[in-house]
Write a protein that holds these residues in place. Structure first.
Motif, PDB file in Angstrom:
ATOM      1  N   LEU A  58      48.786  45.047  35.441  1.00 17.89           N
ATOM      2  CA  LEU A  58      48.048  43.858  35.136  1.00 17.89           C
ATOM      3  C   LEU A  58      47.166  43.603  36.440  1.00 17.89           C
ATOM      4  CD1 LEU A  58      50.545  41.928  32.915  1.00 17.89           C
ATOM      5  CD2 LEU A  58      48.362  42.624  32.220  1.00 17.89           C
ATOM      6  N   GLU A  59      47.984  43.644  37.537  1.00 19.44           N
ATOM      7  CA  GLU A  59      47.365  43.359  38.686  1.00 19.44           C
ATOM      8  C   GLU A  59      46.341  44.129  39.196  1.00 19.44           C
ATOM      9  OE1 GLU A  59      46.556  40.766  42.010  1.00 19.44           O
ATOM     10  OE2 GLU A  59      47.808  40.430  40.367  1.00 19.44           O
ATOM     11  N   ALA A  60      46.416  45.538  38.792  1.00 17.94           N
ATOM     12  CA  ALA A  60      45.412  46.667  39.198  1.00 17.94           C
ATOM     13  C   ALA A  60      44.227  46.185  38.509  1.00 17.94           C
ATOM     14  CB  ALA A  60      46.106  47.852  39.155  1.00 17.94           C
ATOM     15  N   HIS A  61      44.196  45.971  37.030  1.00 19.35           N
ATOM     16  CA  HIS A  61      43.321  45.607  36.164  1.00 19.35           C
ATOM     17  C   HIS A  61      42.760  44.564  36.661  1.00 19.35           C
ATOM     18  CE1 HIS A  61      41.179  45.165  32.702  1.00 19.35           C
ATOM     19  NE2 HIS A  61      41.409  43.770  32.657  1.00 19.35           N
ATOM     20  N   ALA A 113      53.467  44.712  35.280  1.00 13.92           N
ATOM     21  CA  ALA A 113      53.045  43.742  36.351  1.00 13.92           C
ATOM     22  C   ALA A 113      52.099  44.596  37.291  1.00 13.92           C
ATOM     23  CB  ALA A 113      54.108  43.064  37.055  1.00 13.92           C
ATOM     24  N   LEU A 114      52.298  45.687  37.786  1.00 11.75           N
ATOM     25  CA  LEU A 114      51.441  46.318  38.607  1.00 11.75           C
ATOM     26  C   LEU A 114      50.060  46.751  38.044  1.00 11.75           C
ATOM     27  CD1 LEU A 114      50.649  47.584  41.111  1.00 11.75           C
ATOM     28  CD2 LEU A 114      51.989  49.820  40.471  1.00 11.75           C
ATOM     29  N   GLU A 168      47.641  43.364  47.602  1.00 16.05           N
ATOM     30  CA  GLU A 168      46.519  43.443  46.581  1.00 16.05           C
ATOM     31  C   GLU A 168      45.726  44.773  47.710  1.00 16.05           C
ATOM     32  OE1 GLU A 168      47.288  39.407  45.620  1.00 16.05           O
ATOM     33  OE2 GLU A 168      47.585  40.386  47.419  1.00 16.05           O
ATOM     34  N   ARG A 169      45.868  44.743  48.756  1.00 12.98           N
ATOM     35  CA  ARG A 169      45.305  45.616  49.794  1.00 12.98           C
ATOM     36  C   ARG A 169      45.880  47.216  49.696  1.00 12.98           C
ATOM     37  NH1 ARG A 169      46.599  45.542  54.655  1.00 12.98           N
ATOM     38  NH2 ARG A 169      48.012  43.671  54.740  1.00 12.98           N
ATOM     39  N   LEU A 170      47.289  46.912  49.251  1.00 11.06           N
ATOM     40  CA  LEU A 170      47.802  48.308  49.191  1.00 11.06           C
ATOM     41  C   LEU A 170      47.399  48.829  47.738  1.00 11.06           C
ATOM     42  CD1 LEU A 170      50.137  50.380  49.336  1.00 11.06           C
ATOM     43  CD2 LEU A 170      51.804  48.686  48.164  1.00 11.06           C
ATOM     44  N   VAL A 171      47.175  47.921  46.567  1.00 12.01           N
ATOM     45  CA  VAL A 171      46.664  48.496  45.147  1.00 12.01           C
ATOM     46  C   VAL A 171      45.210  49.061  45.688  1.00 12.01           C
ATOM     47  CG1 VAL A 171      45.846  47.750  43.254  1.00 12.01           C
ATOM     48  CG2 VAL A 171      47.810  46.957  43.754  1.00 12.01           C
ATOM     49  N   LEU A 172      44.414  48.423  46.393  1.00 12.18           N
ATOM     50  CA  LEU A 172      43.001  48.721  46.405  1.00 12.18           C
ATOM     51  C   LEU A 172      42.932  49.772  47.645  1.00 12.18           C
ATOM     52  CD1 LEU A 172      41.207  45.365  46.596  1.00 12.18           C
ATOM     53  CD2 LEU A 172      41.073  47.036  44.731  1.00 12.18           C
ATOM     54  N   SER A 173      43.994  50.273  48.272  1.00 10.54           N
ATOM     55  CA  SER A 173      43.799  51.438  49.079  1.00 10.54           C
ATOM     56  C   SER A 173      43.820  52.924  48.315  1.00 10.54           C
ATOM     57  CB  SER A 173      44.955  51.461  50.162  1.00 10.54           C
ATOM     58  OG  SER A 173      46.107  51.833  49.258  1.00 10.54           O
ATOM     59  N   LEU A 174      44.284  52.587  46.939  1.00  6.57           N
ATOM     60  CA  LEU A 174      44.175  53.854  45.977  1.00  6.57           C
ATOM     61  C   LEU A 174      42.962  54.150  45.456  1.00  6.57           C
ATOM     62  CD1 LEU A 174      47.546  52.813  44.153  1.00  6.57           C
ATOM     63  CD2 LEU A 174      47.479  54.383  46.239  1.00  6.57           C
ATOM     64  N   ARG A 175      42.658  55.406  45.166  1.00  6.72           N
ATOM     65  CA  ARG A 175      41.333  55.808  44.391  1.00  6.72           C
ATOM     66  C   ARG A 175      41.292  54.778  43.237  1.00  6.72           C
ATOM     67  NH1 ARG A 175      41.825  61.974  43.987  1.00  6.72           N
ATOM     68  NH2 ARG A 175      40.901  61.467  42.088  1.00  6.72           N
ATOM     69  N   VAL A 180      45.988  52.097  34.811  1.00  9.25           N
ATOM     70  CA  VAL A 180      45.897  50.934  34.073  1.00  9.25           C
ATOM     71  C   VAL A 180      45.779  51.266  32.382  1.00  9.25           C
ATOM     72  CG1 VAL A 180      44.408  48.976  33.382  1.00  9.25           C
ATOM     73  CG2 VAL A 180      44.868  49.209  35.703  1.00  9.25           C
ATOM     74  N   ASP A 181      44.981  52.217  32.188  1.00  5.65           N
ATOM     75  CA  ASP A 181      44.741  52.678  30.806  1.00  5.65           C
ATOM     76  C   ASP A 181      46.147  53.184  30.218  1.00  5.65           C
ATOM     77  OD1 ASP A 181      42.079  51.980  30.944  1.00  5.65           O
ATOM     78  OD2 ASP A 181      41.466  54.044  31.273  1.00  5.65           O
ATOM     79  N   ALA A 182      47.005  53.744  30.944  1.00  4.60           N
ATOM     80  CA  ALA A 182      48.179  54.401  30.590  1.00  4.60           C
ATOM     81  C   ALA A 182      49.129  53.390  30.349  1.00  4.60           C
ATOM     82  CB  ALA A 182      48.693  55.419  31.463  1.00  4.60           C
ATOM     83  N   GLN A 183      49.202  52.270  31.105  1.00  5.07           N
ATOM     84  CA  GLN A 183      50.335  51.228  31.061  1.00  5.07           C
ATOM     85  C   GLN A 183      49.861  50.173  29.877  1.00  5.07           C
ATOM     86  OE1 GLN A 183      53.269  51.239  32.445  1.00  5.07           O
ATOM     87  NE2 GLN A 183      52.859  53.254  33.142  1.00  5.07           N
ATOM     88  N   ILE A 184      48.688  49.901  30.077  1.00  5.29           N
ATOM     89  CA  ILE A 184      48.336  48.486  29.357  1.00  5.29           C
ATOM     90  C   ILE A 184      46.967  48.784  28.257  1.00  5.29           C
ATOM     91  CG2 ILE A 184      49.590  46.997  30.459  1.00  5.29           C
ATOM     92  CD1 ILE A 184      46.771  45.981  31.845  1.00  5.29           C
ATOM     93  N   GLY A 185      46.407  49.885  28.402  1.00  8.16           N
ATOM     94  CA  GLY A 185      45.364  50.092  27.625  1.00  8.16           C
ATOM     95  C   GLY A 185      45.493  49.783  26.198  1.00  8.16           C
ATOM     96  N   PRO A 186      46.526  50.024  25.328  1.00  5.34           N
ATOM     97  CA  PRO A 186      46.495  49.311  23.952  1.00  5.34           C
ATOM     98  C   PRO A 186      46.350  47.850  23.973  1.00  5.34           C
ATOM     99  CG  PRO A 186      48.031  51.147  24.342  1.00  5.34           C
ATOM    100  CD  PRO A 186      47.629  51.026  25.631  1.00  5.34           C
TER     101      PRO A 186
END
Length: 485
Positions: free
Chosen positions: A475-478, A472-473, A387-394, A402-408
């Motif tokens: 979904l978690e980022a969303h 999976a990444l 979780e910290r790794l994900v949130l370390s990104l802008r 998220v939009d590119a992977q699971i937006g539809p």
């Protein structure tokens, strides 16, 4: 210097002025002492108000001498490593006595002893009402204790007297359960009880013994004793509140930013009675309500360790705990029982030195945010690496991913009130369609239809390991960047 509380004291300098007459006693609690001193006073101090600028003691000597004070009594080594240069020389030039008292000297005992001598010389007949009223008020103003008030009143009335604080923590006394009855006999006709109030709240009582109901004149003195006891208790309450605020200020500096090195921080912590050496960890808790101070401290010491220190920041609790964490659930339970309501507890990364506490605090706040987003009741920094790794990104980059992977899929669920995102999350977590169907309580054919629909919407092969990892990444980022309401 022949008084018992001053046993072990000696004249450091200014002995040419030891014949000065002492007519009062005062304690230096603030750097700007000028408005509060009077001629003839013996000024007691630990030098705490000038600990950051000990050289100010030299100017203080000149001020005290010019204002006609009798002497300065100091505990020099409690907060100062040494007295400033020319301190003793200036005292000798001014013929202003400087006494050095032992470190275990009680200022309250010195005040009571000096005041007793001064009052005795002012009036040898303690039964005079006006003199007694002045003495009782003087005891309270000088910081004398409840026992001294009781002794003064007892001597004036020639009857047994006891003055008791209801709060055993307030003055370090014994517990005395509050009474709601009006002033009158207590436990029989030979004892009379009178309440001591501070700002309309009962804080103690005066108990009068002896034969017969107190006379009207005696009641006037008793009321004055209640007033003096109330003043003393109010001073104690103010002192406790001031001490609490000073502690919180230091602790906030400790976990945010401080220019001092670890050794200096440990030394200052010891002045407050804390041993914060070794590895420590900042623990934070989001509460529905702020727990009472005493209950908070008890909960922290009982669950986080005897050396733990906790304080309130609104309804958030912040604590510095010895060790590397691990008692988050126990602390959460204890806070709930202390009246904090629903509680979420998070701990930061361990701090090997006190200078590392700001980072431990910052990571604890980050973990608390993640715990709220992910629905955790407790969380530790070391357990949330992903979780910290994900949130370390802008955030904008995460949202774009998220939009590119699971937006539809997100748009489909929003428009059709569907649950394809939940279906995909469970499927990816279990890796098996049949097991996912059982977990979601749907027929296997329904699950196959949903997975086919997900694949069509995303134009993705759900059997491809790389695709499954990317989804999976996403979904978690969303979940982390757009927490549910």
């Amino acid at each position: 210097m022949t008084l018992a509380p001053l046993r072990g004291a000696y004249v450091l300098a200014g002995d040419a002025g030891v014949d000065r007459l002492v007519s009062g006693v005062n304690v230096m609690e603030v750097p700007d002492i000028a408005p509060y001193i009077k001629p003839g006073e013996l000024l007691l101090t630990t030098a705490y108000p000038v600990r950051e600028r000990p050289e100010d003691l030299v100017d203080l000597l000149r001020l005290l001498s010019s204002r006609g004070l009798a002497a300065l009594a100091i505990k020099p080594l409690r907060y100062l490593d040494r007295l400033p240069d020319r301190f003793a020389e200036i005292a000798d030039e001014l013929a202003f006595p400087v006494l050095v008292v032992p470190g275990d000297t009680s200022f309250n005992e010195v005040i009571a002893a000096v005041l007793a001598v001064v009052l005795a010389e002012h009036d040898a007949e303690p039964a005079h009402d006006e003199v007694i009223r002045e003495r009782l008020t003087g005891i309270a103003l000088a910081g004398g204790g409840l026992a001294e008030i009781a002794r003064t009143l007892s001597g004036a009335l020639d009857r047994p007297v006891d003055v008791v604080a209801d709060d055993p923590v307030l003055l370090g006394g014994t517990v005395s359960p509050p009474s709601t009855r009006a002033p009158g006999p207590a436990q029989g006709a030979s004892r009379w009880e009178f309440p001591v109030t501070v700002a309309g709240v009962r804080r103690g009582h005066v108990v009068l013994g002896g034969d017969g109901e107190p006379t009207r004149a005696q009641r006037r003195l008793i009321r004055q004793a209640c007033f003096a006891a109330g003043m003393h208790i109010a001073q104690a309450l103010a002192s406790i509140e001031l001490d609490r605020r000073l502690r919180v200020v230091f602790l906030e500096e400790l976990v945010t930013a401080t220019p001092l090195d670890a050794g200096a921080l440990e030394q200052r912590a010891r002045l407050f009675g804390w041993d914060l050496g070794g590895t420590t960890t900042v623990v934070v808790a989001a509460c529905d309500a702020a727990p009472p101070e005493q209950a908070l401290q008890a909960a922290a010491r009982r669950t986080l360790g005897a050396g733990a220190v906790a304080w309130l920041r609104g309804t958030q609790v912040v604590a510095i705990a010895p060790g590397s964490g691990g008692a988050e659930e126990a602390f959460r339970t204890a806070l709930g029982r202390a009246g904090a309501g629903s509680v979420v507890v998070a701990s930061g990364c361990p701090a090997e030195t006190l200078t590392a506490l700001p980072r431990s605090h910052a990571t604890a706040q980050e973990v608390l945010q993640i715990a709220g987003v992910t629905g955790r009741a407790t969380a530790r920094h070391d357990d949330l690496g992903f979780e910290r790794l994900v949130l370390s990104l802008r955030r904008d980059l995460l949202q774009e991913y998220v939009d590119a992977q699971i937006g539809p899929l997100l748009r489909h669920d929003a428009q059709a009130d569907g649950d394809l995102c939940r279906t995909l999350e469970v499927f990816l977590g279990l890796g098996n369609a049949a097991e996912a169907a059982r977990r979601l309580f749907v027929h296997y054919n329904t699950m196959k239809h949903r997975l086919q629909r997900i694949g069509d919407l995303l134009e993705a092969d759900l059997h491809d390991p790389r695709t499954r990892t990317a989804l999976a990444l996403a979904l978690e980022a969303h979940r982390l960047v757009r927490p549910p309401a």
